[in-house]
Design an enzyme around this catalytic site. Structure first.
Site, PDB file in Angstrom:
ATOM      1  N   LYS A 298      -0.417  -4.188  -3.493  1.00 28.37           N
ATOM      2  CA  LYS A 298      -1.754  -3.700  -3.161  1.00 28.37           C
ATOM      3  C   LYS A 298      -1.920  -2.316  -3.778  1.00 28.37           C
ATOM      4  CE  LYS A 298      -4.797  -2.329   0.544  1.00 28.37           C
ATOM      5  NZ  LYS A 298      -4.710  -0.885   0.523  1.00 28.37           N
TER       6      LYS A 298
ATOM      7  N   SER B  45       0.815  -1.208   0.000  1.00 21.50           N
ATOM      8  CA  SER B  45       0.000   0.000   0.000  1.00 21.50           C
ATOM      9  C   SER B  45       0.859   1.273   0.000  1.00 21.50           C
ATOM     10  CB  SER B  45      -0.918  -0.070   1.222  1.00 21.50           C
ATOM     11  OG  SER B  45      -1.917   0.887   1.154  1.00 21.50           O
TER      12      SER B  45
ATOM     13  N   ASP C 137      10.351   4.860 -10.033  1.00 25.34           N
ATOM     14  CA  ASP C 137      10.041   5.496 -11.314  1.00 25.34           C
ATOM     15  C   ASP C 137      10.884   6.749 -11.540  1.00 25.34           C
ATOM     16  OD1 ASP C 137       8.233   3.548 -11.732  1.00 25.34           O
ATOM     17  OD2 ASP C 137       6.442   4.837 -11.793  1.00 25.34           O
TER      18      ASP C 137
END
Lengths: 475, 478
Positions: free
Chosen positions: B355, B330, B341
């Site tokens: 998740k 999460s 990224d």
């Protein structure tokens, strides 16, 4: 032109007549459908109709309802995926399933359409799967309270009975897959808790936890297990069961199949002086067959009767009452206790004089004699001086009502408790027999039956004719 | 002439109607088999039968397989139980709670779930980052006794003179032998301002010590930090959970490490089950220069990026390595996904939990609540990591003997430090290449780990965005 119109009109008149005719036929057919489905819910539960919403009324706390409404509204508006009508149908079923399961009452539960259909067929003497009545019951073992899949009784002549499955067997695994309770993580939680209190070697503990995780991963949830054994699936099943009196689990191989049970079988023992009647299941024809058997025994001058109620899980109360009529006509079967302190005496209907059995009775019972059957056994003892031979009964005197739902599913609910009129209540304990004899599983001899004949012979003051010839027919 | 024509039409229509009626009545007439009484009776019933036809319609399938309406089924069954159930008294609240649980279960989404008032209260405490207690961190020792691992600074426990390694014997005079650590925590916690009496055994003190301590509001310690290598300036921050207090504590940790001349940082997000979305944006903003931290995708597909908050840029930039494992879920995945990224740090460890759904908590009027999955989230470059997880840049498995309390057994941390050293120019780049090569071989495993729903992983399966339990740490703050 005019002729053409007249022909057209005449044709239309004909068409309208036909449409009207068809509409009425259709309507009649529908009426029959509705009546029969109403009757279906009636027959399974006297005086029961499809449940209707009754929200208004004094003294009803609306808060739980409004919470439910809020949750559903939030889901409809905000859940990440659009909720479809199919989702909602599934949600309603799971809702009822969970709500009823939380009552921890094996008889109060949700039946999906498939299970409902099986119940209807069972009431007609048609059975599927391994051929046994199962129940899911919470049992405390050590400090774990978990649901177990228990055998109430196998049906006469079914695959389970032939393989030797016995009443009270605790099914712990199917085809090597452990049967898992609703919360399968209880064991792991307990292990973690114990380890916290008393840490063991780390690698050893991890290995144990991994094994437990594997057990849960490969296991079969209890509801699925029940379905697997009772549905129309026919693959071979290897059952691991725990049985009282046996230290090690027992393995049985059963090949499920569909089969039909004859509701009543009867025969003569001992040169027509003693009769034997075996009630195999309660269906619409049970009473009729039973009366025919009694008539025959009466006409041939039978002096005593063995009624075999072993492995007989009672069905509908009405059917059982009809079945009781030849033995205790007009007598009370039991007192039915209902919610809010309501109670009533359930009376056995009267019976034609030729169908009445007046001689001495021995009833054979065992742990598979459950629900209405055991109430019947108690009533036979109280009102017809019958002697009970065999093992103590199951001890479930619940009155269960089936409430049909519009989608083909149903709710099974405990709505009452039957209590003998003259003797002590035995719900939760089981009915004590007069002569205790252990059963012999699937072996060729039947010591309970032999003891019943002996007892009956003594009752009819007849000379015990040595070893009774066993002419009991198995279907 | 015209009038006559209308009359003709009316006559024709009437004729057709009569034809229909006769047709409609015919089956009943046939069924009456010449019995005049029944014949007349059946004709008398005609209007009602026509009405039946109108109400039934011809749709047969609708009658047999209509899906159950949820609210009606629930209330009808509940009323029926209340009226006719024979057995234990009907506990409407318990039944309703279980009904809601069942309904949510049908969605097959473990994150959409019901929280009873007690569970919801616990979740709120964890999200707010506060609880009322004495502020001692408890743990279980090798003898199975509950002891004080550490009194938290500035808490009643510290002020009362409770010390690390004090073993708790009794709470309010009740011996706690055989009690689980969670039960002990529950006994020690209580309303603000009330008192609790602890009976303690202190090492090398022969008699039991008794302390009466007043409970206060104490903040969970969600961040722990230390210098791993003073000489090279390698710092370490561990974030246990994302709640309202964690960013403040995180800021404090970075400030303290900078005072100690940190030059490279290991951020440990292992076993971090997530928490509040906003906290993830806050923590991510500490490291990422600009752009979105995460993209929220609402129902219907609308995308809403949550951008870096520049006021969080109050710290220096230094090489960063993030430790992740199969229990990082999460919010922890939001932060590690954004860092991956963006390329501002290197992910070391094993694939994360996976998740990628956001829950919203809807409080209900009786103190309970329901957590509903309301959106998906994507990493800044648009990846949905749900049920997939995030692959680390450098894969390092924990070893069998890994003990979270013993840094010497922590190979993942050791590797993370090596990677950091390469990034800081303290080790040659070839070390990294070597590591990547060796890490490739024992792969397959990680796939399985995040999918397993075994009891060990269950704690993190249950975790939900706003407020997660720091379970799995084997440790509880008190």
């Amino acid at each position: 032109m005019n002729t053409f119109r007249r022909i057209g009109l005449g044709f239309l008149v004909g068409v309208f007549f036909a449409v009207g005719y068809g509409a009425r036929l259709h309507s009649m057919a529908r009426q029959v459908d509705i009546q029969s489905s109403a009757k279906r819910s009636q027959s399974s539960a006297p005086g029961v109709m499809v449940a209707a919403a009754r929200l208004e009324g004094a003294g009803i706390d609306l808060r739980p309802l409004s919470i439910m409404v809020t949750v559903l509204k939030s889901l409809r508006e905000h859940y990440v995926d659009q909720i479809t009508p199919e989702d909602e149908g599934k949600m309603a079923r799971d809702l009822l399933r969970a709500m009823l399961a939380s009552l921890d009452d094996p008889n109060t539960r949700f039946l999906d359409p498939q299970q409902r259909k099986l119940a209807t067929e069972a009431a007609q003497g048609k059975f599927h799967g391994i051929g046994a009545v199962l129940e899911i019951k919470k049992i405390k073992m050590g400090d774990l309270t978990e649901e177990h899949l228990l055998v109430v009784a196998p049906f006469e002549g079914g695959p389970a009975a032939i393989a030797g499955l016995q009443p009270g067997d605790d099914i712990i695994a199917i085809n090597g897959r452990d049967v898992l309770p609703y919360n399968p993580y209880q064991k792991a939680d307990k292990m973690i808790k114990e380890n916290r209190k008393k840490p063991v070697d780390k690698t050893q503990f991890r290995k144990k936890m991994d094994a437990e995780a594997e057990r849960v991963k490969t296991g079969i949830p209890i509801l699925e297990a029940e379905n697997l054994l009772t549905s129309e699936d026919s693959g071979e099943k290897v059952l691991t069961v725990k049985r009282k009196g046996s230290a090690k689990p027992i393995t049985l191989t059963i090949t499920p199949r569909a089969f039909t049970v004859s509701p009543v079988t009867s025969s003569f023992i001992d040169e027509n002086k003693l009769g034997y009647v075996n009630i195999n299941c309660f269906t619409a024809t049970t009473s009729e067959k039973l009366r025919a058997a009694i008539r025959e025994l009466n006409s041939k001058g039978a002096k005593g009767l063995v009624i075999d109620l072993r492995n007989l899980v009672g069905g509908e109360l009405d059917v059982a009452l009809e079945a009781a009529a030849p033995f205790i006509p007009g007598k009370p079967l039991a007192i039915e206790l209902r919610s809010r302190n309501r109670q009533s005496t359930i009376k056995v209907p009267d019976c034609g004089p030729n169908d009445v059995w007046r001689g001495p009775i021995v009833a054979l019972v065992n742990y598979g004699t459950a629900r209405v059957s055991e109430v019947l056994a108690a009533a036979l003892r109280d009102n017809a001086s019958a002697k009970l031979v065999g093992e103590n009964t199951h001890g479930d005197c619940s009155v269960v009502t089936l409430i049909d739902q519009p989608d083909g599913s149903a709710i099974s609910m405990t709505t009452g408790l039957l209590k003998p009129v003259k003797s002590a209540a035995f719900h939760g304990k089981g009915l004590e027999v007069d002569v205790k004899v252990a059963g012999n599983g699937n072996a060729s001899s039947d010591p309970q039956f032999e003891e019943a004949v002996k007892t009956l012979a003594a009752m009819t003051a007849m000379r015990s004719a040595g070893v009774a010839t066993r002419a009991r027919s198995r279907s | 002439m015209r009038k006559l024509r209308i009359e003709k039409i009316i006559l024709a229509v009437f004729l057709l109607f009569v034809a229909f009626l006769i047709g409609f009545a015919t089956p009943d007439v046939i069924a009456s088999r010449g019995d005049l009484g029944r014949w007349i009776a059946s004709l008398q019933l005609l209007p009602q039968r026509l009405e039946d036809l109108a109400s039934q319609g011809f749709d047969e399938s609708a009658a047999s397989s209509k899906p159950l309406p949820i609210i009606e089924s629930y209330s009808a069954t509940l009323e029926r139980l209340k009226a006719d159930y024979y057995g234990a008294k009907i506990d409407e609240k318990k039944l309703t709670y279980n009904a809601i649980r069942g309904m949510l279960h049908a969605l097959d989404d473990p994150f959409t779930r019901f929280l009873d008032p007690e569970e919801y209260k616990k979740m709120r405490e964890e999200n707010e980052g506060n609880f009322t207690g004495i502020g001692a961190q408890l743990d279980t020792n090798d003898n199975g006794e509950v002891y004080v691992k550490e009194p938290l600074p500035g808490t009643p426990a510290m002020r009362a003179g409770i010390k690390a390694n004090d073993v708790i014997i009794a709470v309010d005079g009740k011996p706690i032998k055989d009690k689980d650590i969670q039960e002990v925590v529950k006994m020690i916690r209580g309303p603000e301002g009330t008192k609790v009496k602890l009976t303690l055994r202190r090492p090398k003190v022969s008699r039991y010590i008794t302390k009466v301590i007043t409970r206060e509001v104490v903040a969970f310690q969600m961040v722990k930090w230390r210098m791993l290598d003073e000489k090279n300036g390698i710092g370490y921050v561990r974030l246990y959970q994302f709640n309202e207090k964690c960013d403040e504590q995180f800021d404090k940790a970075l400030t303290d490490l900078e005072r100690k001349h940190v030059k490279g940082l290991v951020l440990d997000l292992r076993a971090n089950p997530g928490g509040l979305l906003q906290a993830a944006v806050d923590i991510g903003s500490r490291f990422i220069e600009s752009g979105p931290i995460v993209i929220i995708q609402e129902r219907g597909g609308e995308r809403r990026p949550l951008y870096v908050e520049e006021e969080k840029h109050n710290h220096k930039r230094y090489p960063l390595v993030v430790l992740v494992d199969q229990h990082s879920a999460s919010a922890a995945e939001i932060v590690s996904g954004a860092i991956k990224d963006d390329g501002v740090g290197t992910l070391v460890g094993v694939k994360t939990f996976g998740k990628g759904r956001v829950q919203t908590i809807m409080p209900l009027e009786d103190g309970s609540a329901v957590a509903i999955t309301t959106a998906k989230y994507l990493t800044p470059n648009g990846t949905d990591i749900h049920k997939k997880g995030i692959e680390p840049d450098i894969k390092v498995e924990a070893t069998e003997d890994f003990d979270p309390n013993d840094p010497k057994t922590d190979v993942q941390l050791a590797k993370a430090v090596d990677v950091l050293k390469v990034k800081m120019g303290l080790l040659p780049k070839s070390v990294l290449e070597e590591m990547k090569k060796t890490a490739q071989s024992p792969k397959a495993d990680a796939d399985e780990v995040s999918e397993t729903k075994g009891p060990l992983n269950r704690a993190s399966t249950d975790e939900v965005k706003p407020g997660d339990k720091p379970s799995g740490k084997g440790k509880r703050s008190e």
